[in-house]
Design a protein around this motif. Structure first.
Motif, PDB file in Angstrom:
ATOM      1  N   MET A   1      -3.482   3.012   7.809  1.00 51.29           N
ATOM      2  CA  MET A   1      -2.178   3.594   7.445  1.00 51.29           C
ATOM      3  C   MET A   1      -2.357   4.887   6.641  1.00 51.29           C
ATOM      4  N   ALA A   2      -3.247   4.880   5.644  1.00 49.31           N
ATOM      5  CA  ALA A   2      -3.460   6.083   4.826  1.00 49.31           C
ATOM      6  C   ALA A   2      -4.098   7.199   5.643  1.00 49.31           C
ATOM      7  N   THR A   3      -5.056   6.854   6.483  1.00 44.55           N
ATOM      8  CA  THR A   3      -5.725   7.858   7.310  1.00 44.55           C
ATOM      9  C   THR A   3      -4.735   8.499   8.279  1.00 44.55           C
ATOM     10  N   LEU A   4      -3.893   7.691   8.879  1.00 43.62           N
ATOM     11  CA  LEU A   4      -2.910   8.221   9.820  1.00 43.62           C
ATOM     12  C   LEU A   4      -1.887   9.095   9.099  1.00 43.62           C
ATOM     13  N   ALA A   5      -1.387   8.650   7.952  1.00 41.76           N
ATOM     14  CA  ALA A   5      -0.422   9.460   7.194  1.00 41.76           C
ATOM     15  C   ALA A   5      -1.026  10.804   6.818  1.00 41.76           C
ATOM     16  N   SER A   6      -2.246  10.782   6.337  1.00 45.76           N
ATOM     17  CA  SER A   6      -2.918  12.014   5.938  1.00 45.76           C
ATOM     18  C   SER A   6      -3.171  12.929   7.134  1.00 45.76           C
ATOM     19  N   GLY A   7      -3.638  12.365   8.227  1.00 46.55           N
ATOM     20  CA  GLY A   7      -3.953  13.160   9.407  1.00 46.55           C
ATOM     21  C   GLY A   7      -2.736  13.763  10.081  1.00 46.55           C
ATOM     22  N   LEU A   8      -1.651  12.997  10.141  1.00 48.91           N
ATOM     23  CA  LEU A   8      -0.440  13.513  10.778  1.00 48.91           C
ATOM     24  C   LEU A   8       0.167  14.662   9.996  1.00 48.91           C
TER      25      LEU A   8
ATOM     26  N   CYS B   1       6.562   9.022  -0.419  1.00 46.22           N
ATOM     27  CA  CYS B   1       5.527   7.999  -0.566  1.00 46.22           C
ATOM     28  C   CYS B   1       6.001   7.101  -1.691  1.00 46.22           C
ATOM     29  N   HIS B   2       5.973   5.804  -1.448  1.00 48.49           N
ATOM     30  CA  HIS B   2       6.490   4.864  -2.436  1.00 48.49           C
ATOM     31  C   HIS B   2       5.608   3.613  -2.450  1.00 48.49           C
ATOM     32  N   VAL B   3       5.319   3.106  -3.637  1.00 47.50           N
ATOM     33  CA  VAL B   3       4.584   1.867  -3.783  1.00 47.50           C
ATOM     34  C   VAL B   3       5.563   0.845  -4.350  1.00 47.50           C
ATOM     35  N   SER B   4       5.809  -0.208  -3.595  1.00 47.84           N
ATOM     36  CA  SER B   4       6.804  -1.217  -3.983  1.00 47.84           C
ATOM     37  C   SER B   4       6.167  -2.335  -4.791  1.00 47.84           C
TER      38      SER B   4
ATOM     39  N   THR C   1      -1.523  -1.896  -1.466  1.00 51.20           N
ATOM     40  CA  THR C   1      -0.665  -2.826  -0.741  1.00 51.20           C
ATOM     41  C   THR C   1       0.798  -2.521  -1.040  1.00 51.20           C
ATOM     42  N   SER C   2       1.641  -2.719  -0.040  1.00 50.76           N
ATOM     43  CA  SER C   2       3.097  -2.479  -0.095  1.00 50.76           C
ATOM     44  C   SER C   2       3.456  -1.008  -0.272  1.00 50.76           C
ATOM     45  N   ALA C   3       2.533  -0.111   0.041  1.00 47.34           N
ATOM     46  CA  ALA C   3       2.842   1.317   0.000  1.00 47.34           C
ATOM     47  C   ALA C   3       3.559   1.710   1.291  1.00 47.34           C
TER      48      ALA C   3
ATOM     49  N   ALA D   1      -3.615   9.278  -4.332  1.00 47.72           N
ATOM     50  CA  ALA D   1      -3.973   8.360  -5.415  1.00 47.72           C
ATOM     51  C   ALA D   1      -4.398   6.993  -4.874  1.00 47.72           C
ATOM     52  N   GLY D   2      -4.359   6.830  -3.595  1.00 50.05           N
ATOM     53  CA  GLY D   2      -4.679   5.554  -2.955  1.00 50.05           C
ATOM     54  C   GLY D   2      -3.414   5.040  -2.302  1.00 50.05           C
TER      55      GLY D   2
END
Length: 174
Positions: A118-125, A169-172, A144-146, A140-141
């Motif tokens: 998920m993080a790699t795809l968000a960053s790459g897109l 970007c939100h961390v729940s 879970t639940s981001a 920042a990382g």
């Protein structure tokens, strides 16, 4: 949320906190109590911010299924939920292919998956395009639940690295 022309939103949602269960197959790991609370909080955040996906693409792992169920209990809505094994084991390229193939006419697509995908795809897109605060959150990382909310203009089948913008970007935490 209002849309113009080809405007689309892709929401990447990392599953909530899962149990550490030595000897248990990874696909069968379940959410912890905290994970269920956090996923419900994510669902409430999605609802409160008007992010209602027409299509939810979910990894078939137990923890991702439970994450979406708890998010829906928290208020998130999804008109259709599809499960695809490539969201479990296909990495960022597999997840991107699932969105390209499955997005169809939906304007809002939500993917429930795993890290680092998920993080790699968000960053790459997004490649640094979009909200500075959202990119700081992502950098920042992606715990879970981001949730990463990505804006894109065009047909899903053309979605490519560097073609989108990170909006939120939100961390729940519940």
């Amino acid at each position: 949320m209002t849309f113009a022309g080809d405007d689309k939103v892709l929401i990447l949602f990392r599953h909530a906190k899962a149990e550490q269960a030595p000897g248990k197959p990874d696909r069968d790991r379940e959410l912890t109590h905290r994970g269920r609370r956090d996923a419900a909080a994510a669902g409430q955040w999605l609802r409160d911010n008007g992010f209602g996906p027409e299509l939810v693409l979910c990894s078939p792992a137990v923890r991702t299924r439970q994450t979406w169920e708890a998010a829906a209990d928290g208020g998130a809505c999804g008109e259709q939920v599809d499960y695809d094994g490539r969201l479990y084991s296909g990495g960022a390229s597999g997840a991107l292919q699932v969105v390209r193939e499955s997005g169809g006419e939906a304007q809002v697509v939500l993917v429930v998956g795993h890290n680092p995908t998920m993080a790699t795809l968000a960053s790459g897109l997004t490649e640094g395009d979009g909200s500075t605060a959202a990119h700081e959150c992502l950098a920042a990382g992606f715990p879970t639940s981001a949730v990463a909310v990505i804006g894109y203009a065009g047909p899903w089948h053309d979605l490519a690295l560097g073609s989108a913008s990170l909006l939120r970007c939100h961390v729940s935490r519940g």
